[in-house]
Design an enzyme around this catalytic site. Structure first.
Site, mmCIF file in Angstrom:
data_model
loop_
_atom_site.group_PDB
_atom_site.id
_atom_site.type_symbol
_atom_site.label_atom_id
_atom_site.label_comp_id
_atom_site.label_asym_id
_atom_site.label_seq_id
_atom_site.Cartn_x
_atom_site.Cartn_y
_atom_site.Cartn_z
ATOM 1 N N ASP A 175 0.896 -1.146 0.000
ATOM 2 C CA ASP A 175 0.000 0.000 0.000
ATOM 3 C C ASP A 175 0.933 1.193 0.000
ATOM 4 O O ASP A 175 1.575 1.473 1.014
ATOM 5 C CB ASP A 175 -0.884 0.019 1.247
ATOM 6 C CG ASP A 175 -1.894 1.152 1.169
ATOM 7 O OD1 ASP A 175 -1.480 2.275 0.841
ATOM 8 O OD2 ASP A 175 -3.087 0.911 1.413
ATOM 9 N N HIS A 176 1.044 1.883 -1.132
ATOM 10 C CA HIS A 176 2.140 2.858 -1.226
ATOM 11 C C HIS A 176 1.977 4.001 -0.229
ATOM 12 O O HIS A 176 2.941 4.684 0.085
ATOM 13 C CB HIS A 176 2.341 3.340 -2.673
ATOM 14 C CG HIS A 176 1.347 4.360 -3.147
ATOM 15 N ND1 HIS A 176 0.098 4.041 -3.577
ATOM 16 C CD2 HIS A 176 1.452 5.700 -3.260
ATOM 17 C CE1 HIS A 176 -0.536 5.146 -3.943
ATOM 18 N NE2 HIS A 176 0.258 6.167 -3.757
ATOM 19 N N HIS A 238 -5.768 2.663 1.184
ATOM 20 C CA HIS A 238 -4.967 3.767 1.720
ATOM 21 C C HIS A 238 -5.596 4.408 2.960
ATOM 22 O O HIS A 238 -4.952 4.583 3.990
ATOM 23 C CB HIS A 238 -4.782 4.865 0.670
ATOM 24 C CG HIS A 238 -4.258 4.371 -0.648
ATOM 25 N ND1 HIS A 238 -3.301 3.396 -0.747
ATOM 26 C CD2 HIS A 238 -4.561 4.722 -1.925
ATOM 27 C CE1 HIS A 238 -3.026 3.176 -2.032
ATOM 28 N NE2 HIS A 238 -3.786 3.955 -2.759
HETATM 29 C C1 BG6 Z 1 -3.787 5.029 -6.282
HETATM 30 C C2 BG6 Z 1 -5.162 5.166 -6.854
HETATM 31 O O1 BG6 Z 1 -3.721 3.911 -5.449
HETATM 32 O O2 BG6 Z 1 -3.461 6.182 -5.539
HETATM 33 C C3 BG6 Z 1 -5.246 6.414 -7.722
HETATM 34 O O3 BG6 Z 1 -5.494 4.032 -7.632
HETATM 35 C C4 BG6 Z 1 -4.781 7.620 -6.958
HETATM 36 O O4 BG6 Z 1 -6.567 6.602 -8.192
HETATM 37 C C5 BG6 Z 1 -3.429 7.360 -6.297
HETATM 38 O O5 BG6 Z 1 -4.688 8.704 -7.844
HETATM 39 C C6 BG6 Z 1 -3.034 8.505 -5.398
HETATM 40 O O6 BG6 Z 1 -1.720 8.316 -4.980
HETATM 41 P P1 BG6 Z 1 -0.818 9.544 -4.584
HETATM 42 O O7 BG6 Z 1 0.440 8.915 -4.077
HETATM 43 O O8 BG6 Z 1 -0.628 10.376 -5.804
HETATM 44 O O9 BG6 Z 1 -1.569 10.279 -3.521
#
Ligand code: BG6
Length: 487
Positions: A175-176, A238
């Site tokens: 989960d980044h 997230h």
């Molecule tokens: C992803 C979603 O997991 O996270 C995207 O699938 C979203 O829809 C993105 O735009 C947002 O990531 P970050 O790191 O740009 O906030």
């Protein structure tokens, strides 16, 4: 600190995730000297391509996704030397597996990681191929990314398919958001300071807000997004992870199972949202044409090229955690595309003071708030009431104790994937999700999806470039509170 020698195989090597995130992240780690000289990055996907062609494609990806000042020609060159490519047809008896095995056999004693940067429908087939061709060693790990299913049943099926080949300890579910610096800082703040933990409960905290707002629309991902929607795309993973980190009990150690055990307890304590409390606790929205960042932008349906989609591009939820620490403390969460600005933050609002010793000339006494800004401009701010300077009497003002990361640390803030990929190589699963966590999150999400489907109420319209449907504002204002808008 350099990691041990490894081979990283990226399935889906010619896809968006690989080009936009994984290769640039690996490049940065290479540039920092963290990757040992022998380590290899092996691109794999179905289409035939030479090593040279894949190196060229990687170079182009770096040119688009790494700032020019960070692309020294020598460093780019030495990075590209690590890269090779194997065409593999994911089906277990497909072509290419033997080539991949031959390549990997050259580094049989290294750490071996397979990154499945592909759609979840291929997870099972690729894992089967990896197993059937004898590619799993003692030091093998597999990395997967959401979507892990579209509901509880399909998530279980995905987990089962991977689990037939890999042990749970070998599976790294990314989960980044957990790799973002401020998210890790939340752990440092809560458990590295004596100050907050005694106040971190229902006796002292009034409510918590979690906002993940994006200004972009669905862009080129409308096809996937329309089958998902904001609840599956952002909340199931997230945002629930952020909520867990705010709400969990202190784990005994900062290690994988201790952390995940505590997060799991939070997920299991979430008050279920059902047909009966759906309207009170959730709002879904979909953007219409409007203006964003100074220009006119189309609505979701125009971007999609259809008129009948009821997929939500915005969701706001009032969540409650039914345990001793959090009883009666709402967690308001909201996320959406095409909102007024791009900002992600966690706001912890403390209770009002029990009694004011000041008269009305002191002004309004604002509740203390701890704001953790994840992006952009990572910062931690604690708002405090202080006296307005000067002889004008006892007038109080709300002023933040402000810690901006860019100012405090004059270093590049690494992308989440840099940290997370290196954690996989190190064998540290603390910032990854365990199977039971993913399934517990779906257990809470499924009834919301079901209730939305049964009631068949279309999402509420909101104009692109605003803060979502007015019902989201009403959701929190009904409780005498407002969304934090420090933008
Ligand atoms: C992803 C979603 O997991 O996270 C995207 O699938 C979203 O829809 C993105 O735009 C947002 O990531 P970050 O790191 O740009 O906030």
């Amino acid at each position: 600190i350099a990691v041990d020698p490894f081979d990283l195989v990226v399935f889906g090597a010619t896809g968006d995730l690989a080009y936009r995130k994984l290769l640039p992240a690996l490049y940065q780690r290479h540039r920092d000297g963290q990757i040992p000289p022998v380590a290899r990055i092996i691109g794999a996907s179905r289409r035939p391509m030479s090593d040279e062609a894949y190196r060229d494609a990687t170079e182009k990806a770096l040119a688009s996704h790494v700032p020019a000042a960070e692309r020294e020609p020598e460093t780019v060159k030495s990075f590209l030397e690590r890269i090779s490519y194997v065409a593999v047809d994911a089906s277990a008896d497909g072509a290419g597996w033997a080539d991949l095995k031959a390549t990997l056999d050259e580094g049989a004693d290294r750490i071996r990681a397979f990154y499945l940067a592909v759609g979840p429908d291929l997870f099972g087939a690729i894992c089967e191929g990896i197993g059937a061709h004898g590619l799993i060693t003692e030091k093998t790990r597999v990395i997967i990314e959401k979507p892990i299913g579209k509901d509880l049943a399909s998530a279980r099926a995905v987990n089962d398919a991977i689990g037939r080949v890999f042990d749970e300890r070998q599976i790294y579910r990314i989960d980044h958001y957990l790799g973002k610096e401020t998210v890790q800082n939340l752990m440092a703040l809560r458990f590295g300071n004596a100050l907050f933990e005694p106040l971190w409960n229902a006796a002292h905290i009034d409510h918590v807000q979690i906002t993940v707002a994006e200004s972009l629309g669905v862009e080129s991902r409308a096809g996937y997004y329309d089958t998902a929607g904001a609840l599956r795309d952002m909340v199931q993973n997230h945002i629930l992870q952020l909520l867990c980190l705010v709400a969990m009990e202190p784990p005994s150690h900062f290690d994988a199972d201790a952390m995940r055990d505590e997060k799991l307890k939070v997920l299991r304590a979430l008050l279920p949202i059902t047909d009966d409390n759906l309207d009170q606790f959730t709002v879904r929205g979909q953007y219409r044409a409007g203006a964003s960042q100074g220009g006119a932008v189309p609505g979701y349906l125009e971007e999609l090229g259809r008129t009948d989609s009821t997929t939500e591009t915005f969701v706001a939820i009032k969540a409650e955690i039914e345990n001793w620490r959090w009883a009666g403390v709402p967690f308001y969460i909201r996320t959406g595309k095409r909102l007024a600005t791009r900002v992600s933050e966690i706001v912890v609002s403390f209770k009002p003071i029990p009694h004011s010793i000041f008269d009305s000339s002191a002004g309004h006494l604002t509740q203390n708030q701890l704001v953790m800004r994840l992006q952009p401009d990572e910062a931690v701010r604690l708002s405090l009431m202080i006296k307005d300077p000067g002889p004008g009497g006892m007038r109080l003002r709300n002023v933040p104790l402000d810690m901006s990361f860019a100012q405090a640390f004059k270093v590049r803030s690494p992308d989440a994937y840099e940290r997370l990929i290196m954690d996989v190589i190190r064998g540290n699963a603390t910032l990854f999700m365990r199977r039971d966590e993913v399934e517990a999150a779906w257990t809470w999400i499924d009834p919301i999806l079901g209730a939305w489907e049964r009631t068949a109420v279309p999402p509420k319209a909101y104009t692109a470039g605003t803060w979502g449907p007015s019902a989201a504002i009403a959701l929190i204002e009904r409780d005498g509170r407002t969304w934090h808008e420090e933008v």
